[in-house]
Design a protein around this motif. Structure first.
Motif, short mmCIF file in Angstrom:
data_model
loop_
_atom_site.label_atom_id
_atom_site.label_comp_id
_atom_site.label_asym_id
_atom_site.label_seq_id
_atom_site.Cartn_x
_atom_site.Cartn_y
_atom_site.Cartn_z
N PHE A 127 0.83 -1.20 0.00
CA PHE A 127 0.00 0.00 0.00
C PHE A 127 0.86 1.25 0.00
N VAL A 128 1.95 1.24 0.79
CA VAL A 128 2.85 2.40 0.84
C VAL A 128 3.49 2.64 -0.53
N ILE A 129 3.94 1.57 -1.17
CA ILE A 129 4.56 1.70 -2.49
C ILE A 129 3.55 2.23 -3.50
N TRP A 130 2.33 1.68 -3.45
CA TRP A 130 1.27 2.15 -4.35
C TRP A 130 0.94 3.61 -4.12
N LEU A 131 0.85 4.02 -2.85
CA LEU A 131 0.51 5.40 -2.53
C LEU A 131 1.60 6.36 -3.00
N LEU A 132 2.86 5.94 -2.91
CA LEU A 132 3.95 6.78 -3.40
C LEU A 132 3.90 6.94 -4.91
N ALA A 133 3.41 5.92 -5.59
CA ALA A 133 3.35 5.96 -7.06
C ALA A 133 2.09 6.66 -7.58
N LEU A 134 1.03 6.70 -6.77
CA LEU A 134 -0.26 7.20 -7.24
C LEU A 134 -0.23 8.64 -7.75
N PRO A 135 0.53 9.57 -7.17
CA PRO A 135 0.56 10.93 -7.72
C PRO A 135 1.02 11.00 -9.18
N ASN A 136 1.70 9.97 -9.66
CA ASN A 136 2.11 9.95 -11.06
C ASN A 136 0.91 9.97 -12.00
N SER A 137 -0.23 9.45 -11.53
CA SER A 137 -1.44 9.48 -12.35
C SER A 137 -2.01 10.89 -12.40
N GLY A 138 -2.26 11.47 -11.23
CA GLY A 138 -2.81 12.82 -11.19
C GLY A 138 -1.87 13.87 -11.74
N TYR A 139 -0.58 13.56 -11.79
CA TYR A 139 0.42 14.50 -12.29
C TYR A 139 0.13 14.94 -13.73
N LEU A 140 -0.58 14.10 -14.48
CA LEU A 140 -0.85 14.43 -15.88
C LEU A 140 -1.70 15.69 -16.02
N ILE A 141 -2.37 16.11 -14.94
CA ILE A 141 -3.11 17.37 -14.98
C ILE A 141 -2.18 18.52 -15.34
N THR A 142 -0.95 18.46 -14.83
CA THR A 142 -0.02 19.58 -15.03
C THR A 142 0.48 19.67 -16.47
N GLU A 143 0.20 18.65 -17.29
CA GLU A 143 0.61 18.71 -18.69
C GLU A 143 -0.25 19.68 -19.49
N LEU A 144 -1.32 20.19 -18.89
CA LEU A 144 -2.19 21.14 -19.58
C LEU A 144 -1.50 22.47 -19.85
N ASN A 145 -0.28 22.65 -19.37
CA ASN A 145 0.45 23.89 -19.63
C ASN A 145 0.99 23.98 -21.07
N GLN A 146 0.82 22.92 -21.84
CA GLN A 146 1.20 22.92 -23.26
C GLN A 146 2.70 23.22 -23.46
N ASN A 147 3.54 22.84 -22.51
CA ASN A 147 4.96 23.17 -22.64
C ASN A 147 5.68 22.31 -23.67
N HIS A 148 4.96 21.39 -24.28
CA HIS A 148 5.59 20.56 -25.30
C HIS A 148 5.55 21.21 -26.69
N ARG A 149 4.79 22.28 -26.85
CA ARG A 149 4.69 22.95 -28.15
C ARG A 149 5.97 23.70 -28.49
N ARG A 150 6.35 23.66 -29.77
CA ARG A 150 7.54 24.34 -30.26
C ARG A 150 7.15 25.28 -31.39
N GLU A 151 7.83 26.42 -31.47
CA GLU A 151 7.50 27.42 -32.48
C GLU A 151 7.75 26.93 -33.90
N ASP A 152 8.71 26.02 -34.06
CA ASP A 152 9.05 25.55 -35.40
C ASP A 152 8.19 24.37 -35.85
N GLU A 153 7.18 24.01 -35.06
CA GLU A 153 6.29 22.91 -35.43
C GLU A 153 4.98 23.47 -35.98
N ASN A 154 4.41 22.76 -36.94
CA ASN A 154 3.17 23.23 -37.56
C ASN A 154 1.94 22.50 -37.02
N VAL A 155 2.02 22.04 -35.77
CA VAL A 155 0.89 21.35 -35.15
C VAL A 155 -0.15 22.39 -34.75
N PRO A 156 -1.38 22.27 -35.25
CA PRO A 156 -2.42 23.26 -34.87
C PRO A 156 -2.75 23.18 -33.39
#
Length: 240
Positions: free
Chosen positions: A77-106
């Protein structure tokens, strides 16, 4: 009461999120954003860990001893609980920091892709917390479905989701990972250095409060009706 549809749609949402990551590369001829792929698998990891822990726990209690099973269950349970924030962490990907100016992705493509990606992490979190709540109920109260309305059972998702929010913050802003608990001195030094002002503490408190409330609302939306139906049913929840 069946959890089959919830599990099926969770798998579908995860598959769709991963597909959109690779389709971005195939359609627009850009490199695959590898950190997002890594975070995806880290998001799925807690569910896999939970299944392994429960399987080992059941086998140990049934074939070896109940005491050893309790020890294994607690450690798992302790190991699982330590790993669980990795799931909710995906919320922070909404910052769109993966976009690059030289890419033509709409922008519209990245919005739907990242939104799907983030929601897959949210649903993974919900499913993990729901599974923990059901296992806790069975372990402490036996197979009485009415026990799902007991105060300790109702408090379980609140406590776990609050801890998840803390873990998300530590991962995003302090760049701490689940495995950093192996170096407690280094981890504690980073935490003390980060929280050296009232502004940092206030930002942390607001982050945890908003993310906890958001995840609890989604949890209630998805898991609430299922738990109420199970509590009113004479049969245990099934995965069929």
């Amino acid at each position: 009461m069946s959890m089959g549809p919830l599990m099926l749609f969770t798998i579908g949402l995860n598959a769709y999120a991963l597909l959109l990551i690779y389709l971005r590369s195939w359609i627009y001829r850009v490199p695959v954003y590898r950190p997002m792929v890594k975070n995806f698998w880290l998001s799925v990891l807690p569910l896999a860990l939970f299944l392994v822990v429960v399987t080992v726990l059941v086998l140990t209690v049934g074939l070896v001893s109940q005491t050893l099973g309790i020890v294994i269950g607690a450690a798992g349970f302790v190991i699982w609980l330590l790993a669980l924030p990795n799931s909710g962490y995906l919320i922070t990907e909404l910052n769109q920091n993966h976009r690059r100016e030289d890419e033509n992705v709409p922008l519209w493509y990245d919005i739907i892709a990242v939104l799907t990606f983030a929601m897959s992490g949210v649903v993974n979190t919900v499913l993990g917390v729901l599974a923990a709540q059901l296992v806790f109920t069975l372990t402490v109260f036996g197979d009485s479905n009415a026990a799902l309305r007991a105060a300790p059972v109702r408090a379980t998702p609140i406590v776990i989701i609050l801890l998840v929010s803390v873990g998300i913050y530590l991962g995003r802003y302090l760049r701490l990972n689940s495995w950093d608990v192996r170096s407690p001195r280094r981890m504690w030094a980073k935490i003390r250095e980060h929280f050296d002002s009232r502004a940092a503490v206030g930002n942390f408190a607001l982050f945890c409060a908003t993310h906890t409330l958001f995840l609890l609302l989604i949890y209630g939306l998805i898991a609430g009706p299922l738990l109420e139906a199970v509590a009113d049913s004479p049969d245990l929840v099934t995965a069929e």
